[in-house]
Scaffold this active site. Sequence first.
Site, PDB file in Angstrom:
ATOM      1  N   ALA A 108       0.835  -1.211   0.000  1.00 33.47           N
ATOM      2  CA  ALA A 108       0.000   0.000   0.000  1.00 33.47           C
ATOM      3  C   ALA A 108       0.869   1.260   0.000  1.00 33.47           C
ATOM      4  O   ALA A 108       1.939   1.273   0.609  1.00 33.47           O
ATOM      5  CB  ALA A 108      -0.916  -0.008   1.220  1.00 33.47           C
ATOM      6  N   PRO A 109       0.424   2.306  -0.723  1.00 27.98           N
ATOM      7  CA  PRO A 109      -0.873   2.476  -1.385  1.00 27.98           C
ATOM      8  C   PRO A 109      -0.930   1.986  -2.831  1.00 27.98           C
ATOM      9  O   PRO A 109      -1.905   2.246  -3.519  1.00 27.98           O
ATOM     10  CB  PRO A 109      -1.070   3.996  -1.332  1.00 27.98           C
ATOM     11  CG  PRO A 109       0.317   4.537  -1.430  1.00 27.98           C
ATOM     12  CD  PRO A 109       1.183   3.576  -0.657  1.00 27.98           C
ATOM     13  N   SER A 111       1.573   2.223  -5.599  1.00 30.98           N
ATOM     14  CA  SER A 111       2.314   2.770  -6.747  1.00 30.98           C
ATOM     15  C   SER A 111       3.194   1.709  -7.387  1.00 30.98           C
ATOM     16  O   SER A 111       3.202   1.536  -8.614  1.00 30.98           O
ATOM     17  CB  SER A 111       3.173   3.958  -6.309  1.00 30.98           C
ATOM     18  OG  SER A 111       2.370   5.050  -5.931  1.00 30.98           O
ATOM     19  N   ASP A 157       0.850  -9.728   8.280  1.00 28.54           N
ATOM     20  CA  ASP A 157       2.190  -9.326   8.693  1.00 28.54           C
ATOM     21  C   ASP A 157       3.182 -10.067   7.800  1.00 28.54           C
ATOM     22  O   ASP A 157       3.246 -11.307   7.825  1.00 28.54           O
ATOM     23  CB  ASP A 157       2.416  -9.694  10.160  1.00 28.54           C
ATOM     24  CG  ASP A 157       3.735  -9.161  10.710  1.00 28.54           C
ATOM     25  OD1 ASP A 157       4.690  -8.976   9.919  1.00 28.54           O
ATOM     26  OD2 ASP A 157       3.826  -8.948  11.929  1.00 28.54           O
ATOM     27  N   CYS A 236      13.289   4.256   1.601  1.00 25.73           N
ATOM     28  CA  CYS A 236      13.483   5.667   1.288  1.00 25.73           C
ATOM     29  C   CYS A 236      14.170   6.354   2.474  1.00 25.73           C
ATOM     30  O   CYS A 236      13.748   7.408   2.928  1.00 25.73           O
ATOM     31  CB  CYS A 236      12.159   6.346   0.944  1.00 25.73           C
ATOM     32  SG  CYS A 236      10.883   6.183   2.209  1.00 25.73           S
TER      33      CYS A 236
END
Length: 309
Positions: A108-109, A111, A157, A236
């Site tokens: 999610a979300p 991309s 999970d 990131c």
Amino acid sequence: MEPFERYRDVVDDFDAFLAACERGLPMAVRVNTLRATPEEAVAAFEAEGVDVERVDWHPHVLVPDTDKPGSTWPGYHGWTHGQEEVSAIPATVLDPQPGERVFDACAAPGSKTTQLAAMMNDEGTVVANDNNLGRLSALRFNTERLGVTNTVVTNRDARNYSLKPFQDDADDDAALFDRVLVDAPCSCEGTIRKNPDALDNWNLGHVEQVASVQRGILRRAVQVTEPGGTVVYSTCTFAPEENEAVLDHVLAEEPVAVVDYDLPLEHVDGLTEFEGESFDPQVANAKRVYPHHNDTGGFFTAKLEVTAE
């Protein structure tokens, strides 16, 4: 940006790095090739008076001169999807093929999930998983908006992902996937250009806590990948605890190798040591993209090959 001081000795041109982190991030979109070609998307933007820059390294990434690309005709009709330029790296490195079985562990979300599906021409299967039920609504919306039909959405999970629902037998340890993407939850340091408050609650304890979760997810990703299959690990963030140290841990525990790959963006190799700690030399095959390299966000990506026991 005091937390970044710990990277002064490892980031090339540290002053340029800090200056880039303080600038706003250019808005980028990815062309959804299930519905349009890059040429059609560019023409649609230009018909609305929006100038478009095509990046050099990826044929499907565009930088339109607008703060609201989702409100344009190509955005509204699912021809494009707002996606930060460096966010397109992991799926590109994973390189899924039509007909394969692909697992997006932290999806999610969506991309990267929808990028994977487009690269597969919507053929085969993408299992898109996220442990956050609330975020799955955005994932489902994006797959529907972009015309993706080969994706199965799960809410588990990823550290103990069960294969039983997808198997004919009860052998939960049997490998299932040809390729796996682990775009792991992280401390998000590299998003500072679009999220100026990314460092507001930064502390090393949180970094170490997140790294523990990342290690579990990546180990499980290796375990559910066929021998000879590919796992891509990305974050990131700049923190070696969440990047090279995670790879180092998994290399010691699982039958996997970190392999080199071509990345046509300016970057530096993964770190083999940080603050007195040494990592497996293989982690140098990972790539670090800093904001000042290509006027993007920050990103870390490693490609792993699963070997036989």
